[in-house]
Write a protein that holds these residues in place. Structure first.
Motif, mmCIF file in Angstrom:
data_model
loop_
_atom_site.group_PDB
_atom_site.id
_atom_site.type_symbol
_atom_site.label_atom_id
_atom_site.label_comp_id
_atom_site.label_asym_id
_atom_site.label_seq_id
_atom_site.Cartn_x
_atom_site.Cartn_y
_atom_site.Cartn_z
ATOM 1 N N MET A 56 0.837 -1.211 0.000
ATOM 2 C CA MET A 56 0.000 0.000 0.000
ATOM 3 C C MET A 56 0.867 1.254 0.000
ATOM 4 S SD MET A 56 -3.295 0.294 -0.087
ATOM 5 C CE MET A 56 -3.679 1.793 0.823
ATOM 6 N N SER A 57 0.656 2.091 -0.974
ATOM 7 C CA SER A 57 1.361 3.365 -0.950
ATOM 8 C C SER A 57 0.354 4.507 -1.093
ATOM 9 C CB SER A 57 2.400 3.429 -2.075
ATOM 10 O OG SER A 57 1.747 3.345 -3.323
ATOM 11 N N THR A 58 0.704 5.613 -0.500
ATOM 12 C CA THR A 58 -0.117 6.821 -0.574
ATOM 13 C C THR A 58 0.798 7.961 -0.962
ATOM 14 O OG1 THR A 58 -1.540 6.017 1.210
ATOM 15 C CG2 THR A 58 -1.612 8.387 0.774
ATOM 16 N N VAL A 59 0.297 8.866 -1.769
ATOM 17 C CA VAL A 59 1.061 10.091 -2.011
ATOM 18 C C VAL A 59 0.158 11.288 -1.734
ATOM 19 C CG1 VAL A 59 2.298 11.514 -3.677
ATOM 20 C CG2 VAL A 59 2.629 9.057 -3.677
ATOM 21 N N ILE A 60 0.670 12.207 -0.957
ATOM 22 C CA ILE A 60 -0.041 13.469 -0.716
ATOM 23 C C ILE A 60 0.556 14.477 -1.690
ATOM 24 C CG2 ILE A 60 -0.711 15.202 0.981
ATOM 25 C CD1 ILE A 60 0.022 13.194 3.192
ATOM 26 N N ILE A 61 -0.281 14.956 -2.605
ATOM 27 C CA ILE A 61 0.227 15.852 -3.646
ATOM 28 C C ILE A 61 -0.196 17.299 -3.404
ATOM 29 C CG2 ILE A 61 0.306 14.027 -5.393
ATOM 30 C CD1 ILE A 61 -2.301 15.285 -6.579
ATOM 31 N N ASN A 62 0.548 18.183 -4.002
ATOM 32 C CA ASN A 62 0.179 19.612 -4.093
ATOM 33 C C ASN A 62 0.213 20.388 -2.786
ATOM 34 O OD1 ASN A 62 -0.275 19.399 -6.871
ATOM 35 N ND2 ASN A 62 -2.398 18.771 -6.558
ATOM 36 N N GLY A 63 0.740 19.778 -1.733
ATOM 37 C CA GLY A 63 0.763 20.483 -0.451
ATOM 38 C C GLY A 63 2.061 21.249 -0.255
ATOM 39 N N THR A 64 2.097 22.016 0.807
ATOM 40 C CA THR A 64 3.302 22.742 1.210
ATOM 41 C C THR A 64 3.805 22.106 2.510
ATOM 42 O OG1 THR A 64 2.504 24.783 0.202
ATOM 43 C CG2 THR A 64 4.224 24.999 1.878
ATOM 44 N N VAL A 65 4.992 21.553 2.455
ATOM 45 C CA VAL A 65 5.530 20.799 3.596
ATOM 46 C C VAL A 65 6.273 21.748 4.534
ATOM 47 C CG1 VAL A 65 7.148 18.988 4.285
ATOM 48 C CG2 VAL A 65 5.731 18.700 2.227
ATOM 49 N N VAL A 66 5.914 21.681 5.809
ATOM 50 C CA VAL A 66 6.568 22.533 6.799
ATOM 51 C C VAL A 66 7.320 21.662 7.803
ATOM 52 C CG1 VAL A 66 6.261 24.378 8.495
ATOM 53 C CG2 VAL A 66 4.640 24.155 6.593
ATOM 54 N N THR A 67 8.580 21.982 8.000
ATOM 55 C CA THR A 67 9.342 21.354 9.078
ATOM 56 C C THR A 67 9.913 22.469 9.953
ATOM 57 O OG1 THR A 67 11.489 21.360 7.981
ATOM 58 C CG2 THR A 67 10.038 19.479 7.519
ATOM 59 N N ALA A 68 10.599 22.073 11.017
ATOM 60 C CA ALA A 68 11.177 23.071 11.918
ATOM 61 C C ALA A 68 12.250 23.892 11.220
ATOM 62 C CB ALA A 68 11.743 22.383 13.156
ATOM 63 N N SER A 69 12.763 23.359 10.104
ATOM 64 C CA SER A 69 13.857 24.080 9.447
ATOM 65 C C SER A 69 13.532 24.624 8.066
ATOM 66 C CB SER A 69 15.089 23.180 9.370
ATOM 67 O OG SER A 69 14.750 21.975 8.744
ATOM 68 N N GLY A 70 12.279 24.463 7.611
ATOM 69 C CA GLY A 70 11.986 25.039 6.311
ATOM 70 C C GLY A 70 10.606 24.692 5.788
ATOM 71 N N THR A 71 10.257 25.360 4.706
ATOM 72 C CA THR A 71 8.941 25.198 4.094
ATOM 73 C C THR A 71 9.137 25.046 2.596
ATOM 74 O OG1 THR A 71 7.939 26.591 5.789
ATOM 75 C CG2 THR A 71 6.700 26.338 3.751
ATOM 76 N N SER A 72 8.499 24.023 1.985
ATOM 77 C CA SER A 72 8.637 23.885 0.536
ATOM 78 C C SER A 72 7.443 23.165 -0.056
ATOM 79 C CB SER A 72 9.914 23.107 0.207
ATOM 80 O OG SER A 72 9.865 21.845 0.819
ATOM 81 N N ARG A 73 7.176 23.453 -1.321
ATOM 82 C CA ARG A 73 6.144 22.733 -2.043
ATOM 83 C C ARG A 73 6.695 21.374 -2.401
ATOM 84 N NH1 ARG A 73 1.897 25.752 -4.409
ATOM 85 N NH2 ARG A 73 1.225 23.763 -5.254
ATOM 86 N N ALA A 74 6.001 20.307 -1.978
ATOM 87 C CA ALA A 74 6.502 18.966 -2.296
ATOM 88 C C ALA A 74 5.391 17.931 -2.142
ATOM 89 C CB ALA A 74 7.666 18.601 -1.382
ATOM 90 N N ASP A 75 5.513 16.832 -2.888
ATOM 91 C CA ASP A 75 4.673 15.668 -2.663
ATOM 92 C C ASP A 75 5.339 14.818 -1.590
ATOM 93 O OD1 ASP A 75 3.251 16.654 -4.795
ATOM 94 O OD2 ASP A 75 3.877 15.095 -6.218
#
Ligand code: DUC
Ligand code: ZN
Ligand code: ZN
Ligand code: ZN
Length: 457
Positions: free
Chosen positions: A1-20
């Motif tokens: 089983m695989s899932t992909v979350i597309i079109n979101g903006t990923v936020v971590t403690a060290s940065g923010t980027s558009r990524a799947d």
């Protein structure tokens, strides 16, 4: 089983980027552009931010306290947590006097069994230190427990003395265990409470007036001194005031292994709330108590400058009626604790990020990444990174919501945040890649939450 979350903006403690984000076997397997092909399930997160699921390292579910029991169990508490964007928590397992630590842990495992919706770990509250219990501390990491907690207040029930604290700090240090303290001078508080009651001062406000900030600062400084002498790691829970924060800051400047946590309610309310009419002040009774506006300001600065590492909830819920009502003629009988497990992420986001105290990355650090790092979950939880559990909250930065008891999910009959308007809410929650909440609907089954066997610190 695989899932992909597309079109979101990923936020971590060290940065923010558009990524799947690609998820396989419950873990994040890839982060990057155009990952959707060959996937079983696609989640479209257009317009949403992907945050690491919240980690609340300070909760009390189904815990006996002051002659009653906190009203959320591992189902209602988890439902509220998940709806609010929290995907893991560390609950306080209480050692009954005379009990072994192992027996206490067995009791807490049984409380969670078959109910859990989110992932959970345990800190161990030591109330009765015998030679056997002291030796048992070293065995805790093999049971997945890498933190203990001691109370410097609640004389006659939970309170330990300095010798106990010192011995525990030393043992914990040697075992790779973090020591947590509730830092208030319980001896002085006991006398202040007695004096107030003798004078007929029985209203909820006297709860705060008999637990002044000096007694928190004193105990904080004392715990720090003992930890520093031993070079033992120390985490000060629910820090409330400018003076106690000063002690933490000074120790950190000396290079000591000291961390501070504050809790959501100390950022929003003051001791004036204890004077609300119709005994409603009792809803705000917690220990340490609510403080002054200037303390709130100091806490926000601490969260920004990293002298405070974590915002947790100290979710310790009692109903107003009947549980808090027990103290109507005597503030000292009001169960100490407030609910907040569902509200933390939205409230802190609203005042912290929208209010301009810090950015979204810092919000993630305070609510997920730092808690994971400090409590043996680094590399597993607390970030959106390859190899981590896929605990992800889809956050809608533009969604407006008014916090209300009527739309909350826990077992209490009130929320402190009634009527608070927020912009930015969770709309979907995944834990280990499985959908847990979706636009207010619960998608997971009781028992799907798993125990967190935590690493040494
Ligand atoms: N301290 C806590 O950490 N939780 C509830 C009550 C208290 O005094
Ligand atoms: Zn406490
Ligand atoms: Zn607590
Ligand atoms: Zn930023």
């Amino acid at each position: 089983m695989s899932t992909v979350i597309i079109n979101g903006t990923v936020v971590t403690a060290s940065g923010t980027s558009r990524a799947d984000v690609r998820i396989e076997g419950g873990k994040i397997s890839a982060i990057g552009l155009d990952l959707a092909s060959g996937t079983d399930t696609i989640i479209d997160a257009a317009g949403k931010h992907l945050l690491p699921g919240g980690i609340d390292v300070h909760t009390h579910l189904s815990m006996p306290s002051m002659g009653t029991v906190t009203c959320d169990d591992f189902y209602t508490g988890h439902l509220a947590a998940a709806m609010g964007g929290t995907t893991s928590h560390i609950d306080f397992c209480l050692q009954p006097k005379g009990s072994s630590l192992k027996a206490a842990l067995d009791t807490w495992h049984a409380k969670a069994e078959g109910k859990a919706l989110i992932d959970y770990g345990f800190h161990l509250i030591i109330t009765d230190l015998t030679e056997e219990v002291l030796d048992e501390i070293a065995t805790l990491p093999s049971l997945g427990v890498t933190s203990i907690k001691l109370f410097m207040a609640y004389k006659g029930s939970l309170q330990i003395d300095d010798s106990t604290l010192f011995r525990c700090l030393e043992k914990a240090r040697d075992a790779g265990i973090m020591t947590l303290v509730h830092a208030e001078n319980g001896d002085a508080i006991e006398l202040l409470v007695q004096h107030a009651l003798e004078r007929g001062q029985v209203a909820p406000i006297y709860h705060a007036l008999t637990r002044p900030p000096q007694l928190e600062a004193e105990a904080t400084g004392r715990a720090i001194a003992l930890a520093e002498v031993l070079d033992a790691p120390l985490y000060v829970v629910h820090l409330t005031c400018e003076s106690a924060l000063g002690r933490v800051r000074e120790a950190q400047a000396r290079g000591a292994r000291i961390w501070g946590e504050t809790c959501t309610h100390y950022l929003f309310f003051t001791k004036l709330d204890l004077e609300r009419g119709d005994f409603e002040g009792a809803k705000f009774v917690c220990s340490p108590p609510l403080r002054e506006v200037q303390d709130q300001a100091a806490l926000w600065v601490g969260l920004r400058d990293n002298s405070l590492s974590v915002v947790s909830t100290d979710h310790c819920p009692f109903t107003f009626d009947p549980q808090k009502m027990v103290g109507r003629g005597d503030f000292s009988l009001i169960p100490n604790g407030v609910p907040g497990i569902e509200d933390r992420m939205m409230a802190v986001h609203q005042a912290g990020v929208n209010g301009g105290h810090f950015d979204l990355e810092r919000f993630v650090a305070l609510t997920a990444t730092n808690p994971a790092r400090l409590f043996g979950l680094e590399g597993v939880k607390g970030s959106i990174a390859v190899g981590h559990d896929a605990d992800i909250v889809l956050w809608d930065l533009g969604r407006e919501h008014t916090i209300s008891q009527a739309t909350s999910h826990g077992a209490t009959d009130y929320t402190l945040y009634e009527g608070m308007k927020v912009t930015g809410t969770p709309v979907m929650t995944l834990i280990r890649g499985e959908l847990v909440t979706n636009h207010g609907q619960l998608e997971a089954a009781p028992g799907s939450g798993t125990y967190l066997h935590r690493a040494r610190v």
